[in-house]
Scaffold this active site. Structure first.
Site, PDB file in Angstrom:
ATOM      1  N   ARG A 128       0.817  -1.119   0.201  1.00  0.00           N
ATOM      2  CA  ARG A 128       0.085   0.200  -0.007  1.00  0.00           C
ATOM      3  C   ARG A 128       0.891   1.345  -0.098  1.00  0.00           C
ATOM      4  O   ARG A 128       2.034   1.303   0.624  1.00  0.00           O
ATOM      5  CB  ARG A 128      -1.144   0.043   1.221  1.00  0.00           C
ATOM      6  CG  ARG A 128      -1.749  -1.057   1.249  1.00  0.00           C
ATOM      7  CD  ARG A 128      -2.631  -1.115   2.586  1.00  0.00           C
ATOM      8  NE  ARG A 128      -3.346  -2.387   2.783  1.00  0.00           N
ATOM      9  CZ  ARG A 128      -3.266  -3.280   3.496  1.00  0.00           C
ATOM     10  NH1 ARG A 128      -1.982  -3.611   4.165  1.00  0.00           N
ATOM     11  NH2 ARG A 128      -4.249  -4.373   3.413  1.00  0.00           N
ATOM     12  N   LYS A 133      -2.294  -3.243   7.850  1.00  0.00           N
ATOM     13  CA  LYS A 133      -3.580  -2.767   8.756  1.00  0.00           C
ATOM     14  C   LYS A 133      -3.369  -3.383   9.861  1.00  0.00           C
ATOM     15  O   LYS A 133      -3.345  -4.614  10.013  1.00  0.00           O
ATOM     16  CB  LYS A 133      -4.747  -2.732   7.853  1.00  0.00           C
ATOM     17  CG  LYS A 133      -4.691  -1.855   6.627  1.00  0.00           C
ATOM     18  CD  LYS A 133      -6.122  -1.932   5.932  1.00  0.00           C
ATOM     19  CE  LYS A 133      -6.320  -0.878   4.511  1.00  0.00           C
ATOM     20  NZ  LYS A 133      -7.568  -0.865   4.169  1.00  0.00           N
ATOM     21  N   HIS A 168      -2.496   3.035  -6.371  1.00  0.00           N
ATOM     22  CA  HIS A 168      -2.923   1.836  -5.655  1.00  0.00           C
ATOM     23  C   HIS A 168      -3.520   0.787  -6.712  1.00  0.00           C
ATOM     24  O   HIS A 168      -3.564  -0.275  -6.397  1.00  0.00           O
ATOM     25  CB  HIS A 168      -4.294   2.182  -4.740  1.00  0.00           C
ATOM     26  CG  HIS A 168      -4.641   1.134  -4.051  1.00  0.00           C
ATOM     27  ND1 HIS A 168      -3.886   0.825  -2.843  1.00  0.00           N
ATOM     28  CD2 HIS A 168      -5.781   0.679  -3.746  1.00  0.00           C
ATOM     29  CE1 HIS A 168      -4.844  -0.157  -2.213  1.00  0.00           C
ATOM     30  NE2 HIS A 168      -5.723  -0.472  -2.733  1.00  0.00           N
ATOM     31  N   ARG A 171      -0.575  -1.968  -6.780  1.00  0.00           N
ATOM     32  CA  ARG A 171      -0.795  -2.914  -5.941  1.00  0.00           C
ATOM     33  C   ARG A 171      -1.923  -4.012  -6.335  1.00  0.00           C
ATOM     34  O   ARG A 171      -1.491  -5.267  -6.358  1.00  0.00           O
ATOM     35  CB  ARG A 171      -1.355  -2.471  -4.478  1.00  0.00           C
ATOM     36  CG  ARG A 171      -1.624  -3.401  -3.488  1.00  0.00           C
ATOM     37  CD  ARG A 171      -2.197  -2.628  -2.421  1.00  0.00           C
ATOM     38  NE  ARG A 171      -2.812  -3.545  -1.191  1.00  0.00           N
ATOM     39  CZ  ARG A 171      -2.426  -4.418  -0.354  1.00  0.00           C
ATOM     40  NH1 ARG A 171      -1.280  -4.830  -0.251  1.00  0.00           N
ATOM     41  NH2 ARG A 171      -3.405  -4.797   0.198  1.00  0.00           N
ATOM     42  N   HIS A 215      -3.892  -9.102   3.740  1.00  0.00           N
ATOM     43  CA  HIS A 215      -5.342  -9.277   3.588  1.00  0.00           C
ATOM     44  C   HIS A 215      -5.612 -10.334   4.667  1.00  0.00           C
ATOM     45  O   HIS A 215      -5.205 -11.170   4.803  1.00  0.00           O
ATOM     46  CB  HIS A 215      -6.053  -9.932   2.407  1.00  0.00           C
ATOM     47  CG  HIS A 215      -6.083  -8.961   1.065  1.00  0.00           C
ATOM     48  ND1 HIS A 215      -6.433  -9.249  -0.007  1.00  0.00           N
ATOM     49  CD2 HIS A 215      -5.862  -7.685   1.303  1.00  0.00           C
ATOM     50  CE1 HIS A 215      -6.109  -8.254  -0.925  1.00  0.00           C
ATOM     51  NE2 HIS A 215      -5.998  -7.309  -0.143  1.00  0.00           N
ATOM     52  N   TYR A 266      -9.479 -10.881  -6.887  1.00  0.00           N
ATOM     53  CA  TYR A 266      -8.655 -11.050  -7.951  1.00  0.00           C
ATOM     54  C   TYR A 266      -8.852 -12.136  -8.906  1.00  0.00           C
ATOM     55  O   TYR A 266      -8.725 -11.934 -10.041  1.00  0.00           O
ATOM     56  CB  TYR A 266      -7.241 -10.959  -7.433  1.00  0.00           C
ATOM     57  CG  TYR A 266      -6.705  -9.933  -6.901  1.00  0.00           C
ATOM     58  CD1 TYR A 266      -6.512  -8.540  -7.513  1.00  0.00           C
ATOM     59  CD2 TYR A 266      -6.819  -9.822  -5.454  1.00  0.00           C
ATOM     60  CE1 TYR A 266      -6.405  -7.372  -6.795  1.00  0.00           C
ATOM     61  CE2 TYR A 266      -6.467  -8.248  -4.680  1.00  0.00           C
ATOM     62  CZ  TYR A 266      -6.188  -7.519  -5.476  1.00  0.00           C
ATOM     63  OH  TYR A 266      -5.905  -6.222  -4.734  1.00  0.00           O
TER      64      TYR A 266
END
Length: 314
Positions: free
Chosen positions: A165, A188, A256, A259, A282, A291
């Site tokens: 990110r 995150k 972004h 990514r 994730h 994806y």
């Protein structure tokens, strides 16, 4: 969490301050999350002060019903607030009301039962391999100085080469370089992951550091702006915007998107979802599974263009 006085009674102001401390220390939420949740709650309290005719206290918060929360959501929709932003705001409100409940400061079942607005099912939009490579290799084409050109190339190389990110790339410290074969990233929720580093990515970072005019200490940001301060994400985004016009890249060629391209191109080359999930950081496999939709769409397009039966042949 500075700004105008909180539009609430003193007991709610104290609870608000305690909740913010809780998010930052016990929940270890990022500064961005704390700011966003705090801003959303402040907007809710502003609404309540008008809706109820007086700044709310804890008793007023406990007495709120479903209609009150629906009225707030309706106000947000009327202001043109996007569904994703509204959903995030509701998440912050739930966090606050759960905090009140756990601390014995008030219980409100309606707050926890209020449904978030439905979000559109977004499928990531990656770039083609050629467009992604062009974006990285020519990232500094319009830069005013060679060292800034090298910096922009290094940042975008990390996004496409490591799947970072933009916030993760810009949070790297000078001590992370020279890059080894792997890079430890804090993503995150303060979750750590290891990502492989391609030689081309390490070389791009080294080229930037050789030209950077500032002497950076180990704990300084790895990437700095023209005046030596931390590099702003907006600067990277603006560079990409200029690059889109210069290279005739598609409108969705954003930092972004690199990514997304990293993930999609790995999947297209045979990478498995679990590995890609780990590389992207994730929390849920369902996020990574988006994806597969991108890759399926690509395969169907190729089929329609190339397969004889798709063209009506025998």
């Amino acid at each position: 969490m500075e700004g105008a006085a909180l539009p609430a009674a003193p007991d709610v102001q104290a609870a608000f301050a305690a909740w913010v401390r809780h998010l930052g220390s016990e929940r270890r939420a990022s500064a961005h999350t704390v700011d966003s949740y705090g801003r959303d709650l402040r907007q809710f309290l502003n609404f309540l002060a008008e809706h109820l005719g007086t700044p709310p206290d804890l008793a007023a918060l406990a007495a709120l019903g479903p209609r009150d929360f629906r009225a707030f959501q309706a106000r947000r929709r009327g202001e043109g607030i996007a569904a994703a932003t509204s959903a995030r705001g509701l998440s912050g409100l739930r966090s606050f009301f759960r905090f009140l409940d756990r601390r014995g400061l008030g219980h409100n079942a309606a707050a926890l039962a209020t449904k978030a607005p439905k979000l559109p099912h977004g499928v990531p939009r990656p770039l083609s391999r050629d467009a992604a490579l062009a974006a990285v290799e020519d990232a500094g084409a319009l830069a005013a100085e060679p060292w800034i050109a090298a910096r922009d190339e290094a940042v975008l190389a990390l996004l496409y080469g490591c799947g970072l990110r933009i916030s993760e790339a810009l949070s790297l410290r000078r001590g992370a370089a020279p890059l080894g074969q792997t890079l430890r990233i804090t993503g995150k929720g303060n979750k750590e992951r290891l990502v492989p580093v391609l030689p081309a990515v390490a070389d791009a970072v080294e080229a930037y550091l050789r030209q950077c005019p500032y002497r950076l200490a180990k704990d300084d940001p790895l990437f700095v702006g023209a005046k030596g301060g931390p590099l702003s994400p907006r600067i990277v985004q603006r560079s990409m915007e200029a690059l889109r016009g210069a290279l005739n890249l598609p409108a969705d060629a954003t930092p972004h998107a690199l990514r997304h391209s990293f993930a999609t191109h790995l999947l297209g080359a045979g990478g498995d979802l679990r590995t890609i999930q780990e590389l992207l950081g994730h929390a849920s496999l369902s996020t990574t599974q988006r994806y597969t939709e991108v890759d399926t769409a690509r395969l169907l397009a190729a089929y329609a263009d190339a397969h004889p039966r798709a063209r009506g042949g025998d």
